[in-house]
Design a protein around this motif. Structure first.
Motif, mmCIF file in Angstrom:
data_model
loop_
_atom_site.group_PDB
_atom_site.id
_atom_site.type_symbol
_atom_site.label_atom_id
_atom_site.label_comp_id
_atom_site.label_asym_id
_atom_site.label_seq_id
_atom_site.Cartn_x
_atom_site.Cartn_y
_atom_site.Cartn_z
ATOM 1 N N VAL A 32 0.995 -1.228 0.024
ATOM 2 C CA VAL A 32 -0.068 0.232 0.172
ATOM 3 C C VAL A 32 0.957 1.374 -0.038
ATOM 4 O O VAL A 32 0.660 2.188 -0.822
ATOM 5 N N LEU A 33 1.812 1.236 0.791
ATOM 6 C CA LEU A 33 2.718 2.576 0.918
ATOM 7 C C LEU A 33 3.544 2.656 -0.546
ATOM 8 O O LEU A 33 3.690 3.762 -0.753
ATOM 9 N N ILE A 34 4.068 1.612 -0.977
ATOM 10 C CA ILE A 34 4.696 1.632 -2.295
ATOM 11 C C ILE A 34 3.543 2.148 -3.563
ATOM 12 O O ILE A 34 4.179 2.982 -4.353
ATOM 13 N N THR A 35 2.481 1.896 -3.412
ATOM 14 C CA THR A 35 1.510 2.083 -4.408
ATOM 15 C C THR A 35 1.276 3.805 -4.081
ATOM 16 O O THR A 35 1.367 4.516 -4.866
ATOM 17 N N ILE A 36 1.304 4.413 -2.691
ATOM 18 C CA ILE A 36 1.222 5.701 -2.448
ATOM 19 C C ILE A 36 2.586 6.489 -3.126
ATOM 20 O O ILE A 36 2.449 7.452 -3.681
ATOM 21 N N ALA A 37 3.740 5.874 -2.719
ATOM 22 C CA ALA A 37 4.764 6.319 -3.570
ATOM 23 C C ALA A 37 5.178 6.538 -4.859
ATOM 24 O O ALA A 37 5.593 7.359 -5.368
ATOM 25 N N TYR A 38 4.373 5.552 -5.457
ATOM 26 C CA TYR A 38 4.277 5.458 -7.008
ATOM 27 C C TYR A 38 3.577 6.867 -7.477
ATOM 28 O O TYR A 38 4.106 7.587 -8.357
ATOM 29 N N PHE A 70 11.658 15.953 -3.669
ATOM 30 C CA PHE A 70 12.186 15.361 -2.841
ATOM 31 C C PHE A 70 12.463 16.014 -1.302
ATOM 32 O O PHE A 70 12.117 15.628 -0.410
ATOM 33 N N PHE A 71 12.966 17.218 -1.661
ATOM 34 C CA PHE A 71 13.258 17.968 -0.565
ATOM 35 C C PHE A 71 12.258 18.859 0.191
ATOM 36 O O PHE A 71 11.992 19.023 1.275
ATOM 37 N N LYS A 72 11.414 19.341 -0.769
ATOM 38 C CA LYS A 72 10.391 20.529 -0.367
ATOM 39 C C LYS A 72 8.985 20.170 -0.554
ATOM 40 O O LYS A 72 7.841 20.888 -0.412
ATOM 41 N N ALA A 73 8.472 19.001 -1.420
ATOM 42 C CA ALA A 73 7.243 18.752 -1.968
ATOM 43 C C ALA A 73 6.603 19.671 -2.706
ATOM 44 O O ALA A 73 5.533 19.984 -2.606
ATOM 45 N N ASN A 74 7.623 20.400 -3.213
ATOM 46 C CA ASN A 74 7.070 21.483 -4.172
ATOM 47 C C ASN A 74 6.301 22.800 -3.169
ATOM 48 O O ASN A 74 5.552 23.519 -3.985
ATOM 49 N N LYS A 75 6.331 22.623 -1.965
ATOM 50 C CA LYS A 75 5.742 23.483 -0.986
ATOM 51 C C LYS A 75 4.313 23.729 -1.472
ATOM 52 O O LYS A 75 3.645 24.751 -1.292
ATOM 53 N N LYS A 76 3.453 22.377 -1.643
ATOM 54 C CA LYS A 76 2.142 22.377 -1.744
ATOM 55 C C LYS A 76 1.518 21.638 -0.779
ATOM 56 O O LYS A 76 0.256 21.349 -0.949
ATOM 57 N N SER A 77 1.937 21.106 0.153
ATOM 58 C CA SER A 77 1.356 20.335 1.276
ATOM 59 C C SER A 77 0.315 21.078 2.094
ATOM 60 O O SER A 77 0.643 21.857 2.755
ATOM 61 N N TYR A 118 10.274 2.783 -0.667
ATOM 62 C CA TYR A 118 8.956 3.835 -0.949
ATOM 63 C C TYR A 118 9.450 5.471 -0.845
ATOM 64 O O TYR A 118 8.548 6.153 -0.738
ATOM 65 N N THR A 119 10.799 5.461 -0.500
ATOM 66 C CA THR A 119 11.040 7.009 -0.192
ATOM 67 C C THR A 119 12.057 7.403 -1.281
ATOM 68 O O THR A 119 12.416 8.632 -1.403
ATOM 69 N N GLY A 163 10.193 9.896 -4.295
ATOM 70 C CA GLY A 163 9.276 11.163 -3.918
ATOM 71 C C GLY A 163 9.667 12.004 -2.574
ATOM 72 O O GLY A 163 9.495 12.947 -2.224
ATOM 73 N N GLY A 164 10.595 11.051 -1.749
ATOM 74 C CA GLY A 164 11.123 11.792 -0.530
ATOM 75 C C GLY A 164 9.942 12.494 0.188
ATOM 76 O O GLY A 164 9.213 11.586 0.735
ATOM 77 N N ILE A 165 10.178 13.539 0.674
ATOM 78 C CA ILE A 165 9.216 14.239 1.691
ATOM 79 C C ILE A 165 7.845 14.320 0.976
ATOM 80 O O ILE A 165 6.865 14.249 1.949
ATOM 81 N N LYS A 166 7.765 14.333 -0.212
ATOM 82 C CA LYS A 166 6.357 14.359 -0.686
ATOM 83 C C LYS A 166 5.418 13.089 -0.402
ATOM 84 O O LYS A 166 4.307 13.306 -0.162
ATOM 85 N N THR A 167 6.269 11.825 -0.489
ATOM 86 C CA THR A 167 5.545 10.799 -0.338
ATOM 87 C C THR A 167 5.330 10.647 1.143
ATOM 88 O O THR A 167 4.395 10.212 1.602
ATOM 89 N N ILE A 168 6.459 11.052 2.023
ATOM 90 C CA ILE A 168 6.204 10.995 3.676
ATOM 91 C C ILE A 168 4.928 11.807 4.010
ATOM 92 O O ILE A 168 4.412 11.253 5.181
#
Length: 490
Positions: free
Chosen positions: A16-22, A33-40, A168-169, A172-177
């Motif tokens: 499930v986590l890997i699917t989210i990461a995809y 990876f570093f900033k999640a494009n500042k859209k969280s 799974y990281t 996507g890095g921090i966006k996935t997290i």
């Protein structure tokens, strides 16, 4: 619940986590990876940070700590709340106004390159140890309840655990997290509430009877105010909790990196303040679960697990959940909750360590654009290997309750960060930047020996978690001693 069933459940969970990461890692850029494009969305970050703040240590170790410390941990948690206000209204505006990727870039702006590297180094050590503590705990549970039955070495269990996180990281890095932490927090809270509900049924108690029962009297004392020399004294615990939060959250790239993905300062502040209030309720529930576990174990004759000749109260929760006749439902939700709690902090630690090393030490943003992604990915692998080695080392050196050990180590490693940031924010004094690392090292050494000899030097006084404050003060004084002659910034 059989070892094979538990392993199957874990594999399904990670699929499930890997699917989210995809879906979150399709844009495999460093900005993502570093900033999640500042859209969280701030509320998604806030909910996910509950799991990251608590982690597998809280999930297992806090309930196991109740026997020796009762509900005294709540004194620390009350201090957390005040620490979150400091983070929200002092630190977050600084980070957003400077538009930093790593929060230790502030030290470069304020003091210089050596101070920047010093802060980043102490974070690196702190987070490697902290993440390793947390992963050691979950790996120990997996080893005890699954892999020992198959004669799988502990080292293989650790490699397996880290590999799952890396999978799974790595894109996507921090966006996935941000999104996986939300799911993992949900699983963790469901596991705790479900376990409490089923234990109450087994004890023939209602929810209203929990705190009125005399069976909890030996576990439920919150405030300790009689002996100031006691490390559990309220003032020491409260102040320790406040500064632990400021240091381990506000001065920690791992926790702040999520906040820096919010759209603006206001949303980041809402995230932090709401988290502070929610954690009071959640931690109290964890302590209640711990008391119920000990009452249940005593009533039904369940022994606390012994590993390598040592009693491990950290393993009482998994022992009851998996072997305590509570049914398959509790076994399933426990495994999901454990894995969710442990990996919600460990995955972000791996990401933040990668971020900090790339930004603070490799200066990746000034490298050739074509090489930046490759550098990040190689660093991600190296950090994973480091975590594997440290976790395996803990197998042979760690003896105390894990959360107690974690907070003790934090008192040493986060103290210099506390002193550096406090000096930078609350004074305008310039320092001899090249000497900053020496002051930080001396502070840790002084703090260690002061703690070691406190009963002799301070008339029986025993340091609790306020030792972090002492460490920060020593660093602050040391920085003042290396001030430049022109003390005022122009």
């Amino acid at each position: 619940m059989s070892s094979f069933s538990i392993l199957t459940l874990i594999i399904i969970y990670f699929l499930v986590l890997i699917t989210i990461a995809y879906f979150t890692g399709k844009n495999d850029s460093n900005e993502t990876f570093f900033k999640a494009n500042k859209k969280s969305p701030w509320y998604v970050v806030a909910f996910g940070m509950i799991g990251a703040s608590l982690s597998g240590v809280t999930f297992i170790s806090v309930p196991g700590w109740v026997e020796s410390s009762q509900f005294s941990y709540m004194q620390i948690v009350f201090g957390y709340l005040f620490g979150y206000f400091v983070i929200a209204y002092v630190l977050i505006p600084i980070y957003y106004n400077l538009k930093v990727t790593s929060i230790y870039e502030y030290l470069k702006h304020r003091f210089g390159t050596k101070s920047h590297k010093t802060g980043a180094f102490f974070f690196f050590v702190s987070r490697v140890l902290g993440a390793s503590f947390r992963l050691f705990l979950v790996a120990s549970v997996l080893q005890y309840f699954i892999f020992d039955a198959w004669n799988v070495p502990f080292e293989v269990t650790v490699i397996f655990s880290i590999l799952l996180i890396w999978i799974y990281t790595f894109k996507g890095g921090i966006k996935t997290i941000v999104w996986t932490d939300t799911l993992q927090t949900l699983f963790m809270l469901v596991a705790v509430f479900a376990t409490i509900f089923i234990i109450l049924n087994k004890l023939d108690w209602s929810f209203s009877e929990i705190y009125s029962s005399t069976a909890l009297d030996n576990y439920s004392q919150i405030f300790f105010t009689e002996d100031f020399n006691d490390k559990k004294h309220f003032i020491k615990s409260f102040l320790g909790g406040m500064f632990i939060t400021i240091a381990m959250t506000g001065l920690d790239q791992d926790m702040m990196q999520k906040n820096l993905t919010c759209k603006n300062i206001k949303e980041a502040q809402w995230n932090i303040v709401s988290l502070g209030f929610v954690l009071i309720i959640v931690n109290f529930i964890f302590l209640t679960l711990g008391a119920l576990l000990f009452v249940y174990a005593e009533k039904f004759g369940i022994s606390i697990p012994i590993v390598d000749g040592s009693v491990k109260t950290d393993l009482l929760f998994p022992e009851i959940a998996l072997n305590g006749n509570l049914g398959t439902t509790v076994s399933i939700v426990f495994i999901l909750g454990l894995i969710a709690a442990a990996y919600s902090s460990a995955d972000s630690a791996l990401t933040s360590l990668t971020t900090s090393y790339c930004i603070d030490f490799l200066d990746i943003e000034n490298k050739e654009a074509s090489k930046q992604k490759s550098i990040r990915k190689k660093t991600h692998i190296v950090i994973s290997v480091i975590l594997v080695f440290v976790i395996i080392l803990f197998r042979y050196v760690l003896e105390e309750n894990v959360i107690s050990s974690l907070l003790q180590v934090a008192s040493y490693t986060y103290g210099p960060l506390l002193g550096l940031f406090a000096f930078g924010i609350f004074t305008k004094i310039k320092i001899k930047d090249h000497l900053a690392w020496i002051i930080a090292v001396i502070s840790v050494i002084c703090t260690y020996f002061l703690n070691l000899n406190s009963t002799t030097l301070l008339n029986g006084y025993v340091f609790g978690y306020e030792l972090l404050i002492v460490n920060g003060i020593i660093t602050f004084i040391g920085l003042y001693l290396i001030r430049e002659k022109q003390t005022k910034m122009q």
